[in-house]
Design an enzyme around this catalytic site. Structure first.
Site, PDB file in Angstrom:
ATOM      1  N   GLU A 212       0.843  -1.194   0.000  1.00 30.13           N
ATOM      2  CA  GLU A 212       0.000   0.000   0.000  1.00 30.13           C
ATOM      3  C   GLU A 212       0.881   1.248   0.000  1.00 30.13           C
ATOM      4  O   GLU A 212       1.804   1.340   0.793  1.00 30.13           O
ATOM      5  CB  GLU A 212      -0.894  -0.043   1.251  1.00 30.13           C
TER       6      GLU A 212
ATOM      7  N   LYS B 192       8.403  -1.629  -2.519  1.00 24.93           N
ATOM      8  CA  LYS B 192       7.739  -0.862  -1.456  1.00 24.93           C
ATOM      9  C   LYS B 192       8.780  -0.251  -0.507  1.00 24.93           C
ATOM     10  O   LYS B 192       8.734   0.938  -0.181  1.00 24.93           O
ATOM     11  CB  LYS B 192       6.774  -1.778  -0.692  1.00 24.93           C
TER      12      LYS B 192
ATOM     13  N   CYS C 130       6.425   4.627   8.820  1.00 25.57           N
ATOM     14  CA  CYS C 130       7.064   3.815   7.772  1.00 25.57           C
ATOM     15  C   CYS C 130       8.501   4.165   7.418  1.00 25.57           C
ATOM     16  O   CYS C 130       9.321   3.259   7.270  1.00 25.57           O
ATOM     17  CB  CYS C 130       6.221   3.895   6.513  1.00 25.57           C
TER      18      CYS C 130
HETATM   19  C1  UDX Z   1       0.985  -1.380   9.645  1.00 31.19           C
HETATM   20  C2  UDX Z   1       2.480  -1.294   9.402  1.00 31.19           C
HETATM   21  O1  UDX Z   1       3.023  -0.318  10.259  1.00 31.19           O
HETATM   22  C3  UDX Z   1       2.812  -0.961   7.991  1.00 31.19           C
HETATM   23  O2  UDX Z   1       4.159  -1.146   7.758  1.00 31.19           O
HETATM   24  C4  UDX Z   1       2.115  -1.840   7.093  1.00 31.19           C
HETATM   25  O3  UDX Z   1       2.289  -1.409   5.774  1.00 31.19           O
HETATM   26  C5  UDX Z   1       0.653  -1.992   7.423  1.00 31.19           C
HETATM   27  O4  UDX Z   1       0.442  -2.265   8.774  1.00 31.19           O
HETATM   28  P1  UDX Z   1      -0.786   0.413  10.292  1.00 31.19           P
HETATM   29  O5  UDX Z   1      -2.072   0.001   9.671  1.00 31.19           O
HETATM   30  O6  UDX Z   1      -0.482   1.854  10.352  1.00 31.19           O
HETATM   31  O7  UDX Z   1       0.424  -0.121   9.462  1.00 31.19           O
HETATM   32  O8  UDX Z   1      -0.625  -0.306  11.712  1.00 31.19           O
HETATM   33  P2  UDX Z   1      -1.569  -0.213  12.967  1.00 31.19           P
HETATM   34  O9  UDX Z   1      -2.363   1.046  12.906  1.00 31.19           O
HETATM   35  O10 UDX Z   1      -0.727  -0.529  14.146  1.00 31.19           O
HETATM   36  O11 UDX Z   1      -2.609  -1.397  12.727  1.00 31.19           O
HETATM   37  C6  UDX Z   1      -2.361  -2.749  12.796  1.00 31.19           C
HETATM   38  C7  UDX Z   1      -3.552  -3.444  13.443  1.00 31.19           C
HETATM   39  O12 UDX Z   1      -3.375  -4.851  13.376  1.00 31.19           O
HETATM   40  C8  UDX Z   1      -3.775  -3.104  14.913  1.00 31.19           C
HETATM   41  O13 UDX Z   1      -5.074  -2.592  15.089  1.00 31.19           O
HETATM   42  C9  UDX Z   1      -3.601  -4.461  15.632  1.00 31.19           C
HETATM   43  O14 UDX Z   1      -4.464  -4.610  16.738  1.00 31.19           O
HETATM   44  C10 UDX Z   1      -3.935  -5.447  14.534  1.00 31.19           C
HETATM   45  N1  UDX Z   1      -3.405  -6.806  14.730  1.00 31.19           N
HETATM   46  C11 UDX Z   1      -2.092  -7.000  14.964  1.00 31.19           C
HETATM   47  C12 UDX Z   1      -4.272  -7.883  14.622  1.00 31.19           C
HETATM   48  O15 UDX Z   1      -5.468  -7.737  14.437  1.00 31.19           O
HETATM   49  N2  UDX Z   1      -3.756  -9.154  14.727  1.00 31.19           N
HETATM   50  C13 UDX Z   1      -2.458  -9.384  14.963  1.00 31.19           C
HETATM   51  O16 UDX Z   1      -2.043 -10.551  15.051  1.00 31.19           O
HETATM   52  C14 UDX Z   1      -1.599  -8.276  15.097  1.00 31.19           C
HETATM   53  C1  UDX Z   2       4.720   7.456   3.546  1.00 29.35           C
HETATM   54  C2  UDX Z   2       4.700   7.307   2.022  1.00 29.35           C
HETATM   55  O1  UDX Z   2       4.525   8.603   1.417  1.00 29.35           O
HETATM   56  C3  UDX Z   2       3.595   6.365   1.590  1.00 29.35           C
HETATM   57  O2  UDX Z   2       3.653   6.139   0.175  1.00 29.35           O
HETATM   58  C4  UDX Z   2       3.757   5.040   2.323  1.00 29.35           C
HETATM   59  O3  UDX Z   2       2.697   4.160   1.992  1.00 29.35           O
HETATM   60  C5  UDX Z   2       3.812   5.250   3.812  1.00 29.35           C
HETATM   61  O4  UDX Z   2       4.838   6.185   4.154  1.00 29.35           O
HETATM   62  P1  UDX Z   2       3.292   8.831   5.310  1.00 29.35           P
HETATM   63  O5  UDX Z   2       4.388   8.472   6.267  1.00 29.35           O
HETATM   64  O6  UDX Z   2       1.893   8.578   5.725  1.00 29.35           O
HETATM   65  O7  UDX Z   2       3.493   8.081   3.926  1.00 29.35           O
HETATM   66  O8  UDX Z   2       3.386  10.408   4.971  1.00 29.35           O
HETATM   67  P2  UDX Z   2       4.317  11.283   4.010  1.00 29.35           P
HETATM   68  O9  UDX Z   2       3.465  12.274   3.358  1.00 29.35           O
HETATM   69  O10 UDX Z   2       5.169  10.469   3.147  1.00 29.35           O
HETATM   70  O11 UDX Z   2       5.225  12.085   5.047  1.00 29.35           O
HETATM   71  C6  UDX Z   2       6.232  11.452   5.835  1.00 29.35           C
HETATM   72  C7  UDX Z   2       7.013  12.486   6.611  1.00 29.35           C
HETATM   73  O12 UDX Z   2       7.785  13.294   5.740  1.00 29.35           O
HETATM   74  C8  UDX Z   2       6.144  13.464   7.404  1.00 29.35           C
HETATM   75  O13 UDX Z   2       6.718  13.707   8.659  1.00 29.35           O
HETATM   76  C9  UDX Z   2       6.139  14.708   6.546  1.00 29.35           C
HETATM   77  O14 UDX Z   2       5.897  15.881   7.276  1.00 29.35           O
HETATM   78  C10 UDX Z   2       7.547  14.669   5.991  1.00 29.35           C
HETATM   79  N1  UDX Z   2       7.704  15.432   4.729  1.00 29.35           N
HETATM   80  C11 UDX Z   2       7.041  15.059   3.604  1.00 29.35           C
HETATM   81  C12 UDX Z   2       8.579  16.519   4.694  1.00 29.35           C
HETATM   82  O15 UDX Z   2       9.211  16.874   5.711  1.00 29.35           O
HETATM   83  N2  UDX Z   2       8.744  17.192   3.509  1.00 29.35           N
HETATM   84  C13 UDX Z   2       8.092  16.849   2.369  1.00 29.35           C
HETATM   85  O16 UDX Z   2       8.302  17.504   1.339  1.00 29.35           O
HETATM   86  C14 UDX Z   2       7.203  15.744   2.417  1.00 29.35           C
END
Ligand code: UDX
Ligand code: UDX
Length: 479
Positions: A168, A223, A279
Site C-alpha cells: 500500500e 515498497k 514507515c
Molecule cells: C501497519 C504497518 O506499520 C505498515 O508497515 C504496514 O504497511 C501496514 O500495517 P498500520 O495500519 O499503520 O500499518 O498499523 P496499525 O495502525 O498498528 O494497525 C495494525 C492493526 O493490526 C492493529 O489494530 C492491531 O491490533 C492489529 N493486529 C495485529 C491484529 O489484528 N492481529 C495481529 O495478530 C496483530
Molecule cells: C509514507 C509514504 O509517502 C507512503 O507512500 C507510504 O505508503 C507510507 O509512508 P506517510 O508516512 O503517511 O506516507 O506520509 P508522508 O506524506 O510520506 O510524510 C512522511 C514524513 O515526511 C512526514 O513527517 C512529513 O511531514 C515529511 N515530509 C514530507 C517533509 O518533511 N517534507 C516533504 O516535502 C514531504
C-alpha cells in the site's frame, strides 16, 4: 476466480481506510475487517463518526455509506477468515527491539500469527495478500506456514492457497485521495489466476494501465525502496536547509529551483523538522538490515545515513531554539503548535515533535502543547511523561520556574501563547497559517520568538507584530 468475500486482518491506518475504499468501490463484495483489539473495533463501529479510531479526511463519509452494507468491523477473526476468498494481511510490522537484527529488522511475529490463523481457519481456496510492508522474501515464510500440514485443522486439509504481494502506498492525511486515485497498484506474484482476481477488484476504479505486475520479490522490495527514496529526498533537502542558514541562501528558493528540473520534480522537497510516520524510518532500517544480511555493508551504510541525518536535524532544531532564547530555556514557556507527524492526521508515530519536545523538556522548558487532533493522553505516552494540568492555572509568570521540564495540553492557541517566550510550529496544520500574530504578540513575553519549522507562517505579519522570526532554511534572516 470471482471474489465475493474479503477478510482484512488489521483495522489500523492501512487496513481501515483501504478496506473502506474497497467497500465503496466494489459494492457487490462483502468486506470484513477484523482485529484483535476490541476497543479499536468498538470505535470503528461507533455511531458517532467523530470517534472513529483514525482521523483521515473523507474517511467518515465512506464509513457512513458502507458500514453495515458491505463493510463490517469485528473481532470474529476465525469466522471471517473461514468465509473469505481473499485475506489481506494488514497488521503492524514494527522494528525488532531485541534478538537478531534488533533496532533494524522488522518483527514479523504478527504477520506469522496471521498466516497461522489463515492456515487454521480457511476453507477451500484462499488468496492471501500481503498489504503490510515487510522484508523481501516474507511471502516465502507465509507460504511455508500455509503449506505446513501441522497447521491444518483436519477438516481443512483440502485448503489451498496463493500468496500475493500488494503493498500500500497511501500517505496519511491524504489516504482516501491516494486510495481513490493511486499513481499505481503493484501486484507481485506468480499465479495468473490469483493476480487476475486481485487486479479485477482494482479495475472497478483504477485504470488498467496503472496496475503493475511484478514478481513477488520485486514487489516487496519496491515498497521498501519507494519509502527509502522519499525519505532520502527529505533528508537531502533538510541537510541543505542547514547550509542555507549558514550561507544566506533560502531553502524555499533552492527547492523551487531544483524542483523545476523535470528530472528531479517538485514534490517532497519541503524542508521541515525531520520526517516522521510509522514507515520511513522502519522501512529504511529494514533495507539496512537486508543489505547487511546479504553482505553489502556499503549499501547498508548509505541508507542508514538517511536516518542519522534525520535525527541530527531534529536535534539541530531544538538546539537552535535554546540558542536563540538566549542560551537557556529553563523555566521559559514555549508554546508548541503541532504534535502529529504531519497535518491532517492524528498519528504521532515517530513525529519530530516527540524528539524536539523531549529535548526542550530536558533543557527545563515549560511546554504548552497544542494540536487539533492529537489527544493529551497520546502525547503523555509519546513523551513518556504525564501532563501537569496545574500549569494551566498559573497566572504569575515567575511561578513557572517551579515547573521546569513540565508540560501541559492546551487546545486554545490564545491561551497556550499567554506569557510565552516563544511559539514553535512543528506540524503544518492549515489553521497555523492564519494565526493573528498581532493578537498573539500582545500576549507573549518580550523578547519573543516564533520558530517556523514548516514554512507556513507569514514572515511579514510576524515581524510587523514585533516578534522575532526564524524559518527553516532561511539564511536571509538567520545568518
Ligand atoms: C501497519 C504497518 O506499520 C505498515 O508497515 C504496514 O504497511 C501496514 O500495517 P498500520 O495500519 O499503520 O500499518 O498499523 P496499525 O495502525 O498498528 O494497525 C495494525 C492493526 O493490526 C492493529 O489494530 C492491531 O491490533 C492489529 N493486529 C495485529 C491484529 O489484528 N492481529 C495481529 O495478530 C496483530
Ligand atoms: C509514507 C509514504 O509517502 C507512503 O507512500 C507510504 O505508503 C507510507 O509512508 P506517510 O508516512 O503517511 O506516507 O506520509 P508522508 O506524506 O510520506 O510524510 C512522511 C514524513 O515526511 C512526514 O513527517 C512529513 O511531514 C515529511 N515530509 C514530507 C517533509 O518533511 N517534507 C516533504 O516535502 C514531504
Amino acid at each position: 476466480m470471482e471474489i465475493k468475500n474479503i477478510c482484512c486482518i488489521g483495522a489500523g491506518y492501512v487496513g481501515g481506510p483501504s478496506m473502506a475504499v474497497f467497500a465503496d468501490k466494489c459494492p457487490k463484495i462483502q468486506i470484513e475487517v477484523v482485529d484483535l483489539n476490541e476497543e479499536r473495533i468498538r470505535n470503528w463501529n461507533n455511531e458517532d463518526l467523530s470517534k472513529l479510531p483514525i482521523y483521515e479526511p473523507g474517511l467518515a463519509e465512506i464509513v457512513k455509506r458502507c458500514r453495515g452494507r458491505n463493510l463490517n468491523f469485528s473481532n470474529l477473526i476465525k469466522e471471517k477468515i473461514a468465509i473469505a476468498d481473499m485475506v489481506f494481511i494488514s497488521v503492524n510490522t514494527p522494528t525488532k527491539t531485541k534478538g537478531i537484527g534488533a533496532g533494524k529488522a522488522s518483527d514479523l511475529k504478527w504477520v506469522e500469527e496471521c498466516a497461522r490463523q489463515v492456515a487454521e481457519f480457511s476453507v477451500g481456496h484462499t488468496i492471501v495478500v500481503e498489504k503490510s510492508t515487510i522484508p523481501v522474501r516474507t511471502a516465502e515464510t507465509i507460504m511455508s506456514i500455509l503449506k505446513s500440514s501441522d497447521n491444518f485443522h483436519a477438516k481443512n486439509s483440502k485448503s489451498t492457497f496463493e500468496v500475493l504481494s500488494n503493498p500500500e502506498f497511501l500517505a496519511e492525511g491524504t489516504a482516501i485521495k491516494d486510495l481513490e486515485n493511486p499513481d499505481r497498484i503493484l501486484i507481485g506474484g506468480e499465479n495468473d489466476e490469483a493476480i487476475k482476481a486481485l487486479s479485477a477488484l482494482y479495475q472497478n476504479w483504477v485504470p488498467k494501465d496503472k496496475i503493475l505486475r511484478t514478481n513477488i520479490w520485486s514487489s516487496e522490495l519496491a515498497k521498501l525502496t519507494s519509502n527509502a527514496f522519499l525519505a532520502q529526498r527529505i533528508s537531502s533537502i533538510n541537510s541543505i536547509s542547514a547550509l542555507c542558514e549558514a550561507t544566506g541562501a533560502d531553502i524555499k528558493e533552492v527547492s523551487r529551483a531544483i524542483g523545476s528540473d523535470s528530472r528531479i520534480g517538485s514534490k517532497f522537497l519541503d524542508s521541515g523538522p525531520g520526517f516522521g510516520g510509522s514507515c520511513f524510518k522502519k522501512d529504511i532500517l529494514n533495507l539496512v538490515y537486508l543489505a547487511e544480511y546479504f553482505g553489502l555493508p556499503e549499501i547498508a551504510n548509505f541508507w542508514e545515513e538517511v536516518v542519522h541525518i534525520n535525527k541530527w536535524h531534529q536535534q539541530r532544531i531544538s538546539r537552535l531554539i535554546v540558542k536563540k532564547l538566549l542560551g537557556t530555556v529553563t523555566g521559559k514557556k514555549i508554546c508548541i503548535l503541532g504534535f502529529a507527524f504531519k497535518a491532517n492526521t492524528n498519528d504521532t508515530r515517530e513525529s519530530a515533535s516527540i524528539k524536539i519536545c523531549q529535548d526542550l523538556i530536558e533543557e527545563g522548558a515549560v511546554l504548552f502543547i497544542q494540536d487539533p487532533q492529537v489527544s493529551s493522553s497520546q502525547i503523555s505516552l509519546d513523551l513518556g511523561k504525564q501532563e501537569n494540568k496545574e500549569l494551566k492555572n498559573i497566572k504569575e509568570k515567575n511561578l513557572l520556574m517551579k515547573f521546569e521540564g513540565e508540560w501541559c495540553y492546551e487546545k486554545n492557541i490564545f491561551s497556550a501563547v499567554e506569557g510565552a517566550d516563544s511559539v514553535v510550529v512543528l506540524t503544518e496544520w492549515e489553521e497555523y497559517s492564519s494565526i493573528n500574530w498581532e493578537e498573539v504578540s500582545k500576549k507573549m513575553r518580550k523578547p519573543s520568538w516564533v520558530f517556523d519549522s514548516r514554512s507556513i507562517v507569514c514572515q511579514k505579519k510576524v515581524i510587523d507584530a514585533n516578534l522575532n522570526f526564524w524559518r527553516i532554511g532561511d539564511g536571509t534572516t538567520t545568518k
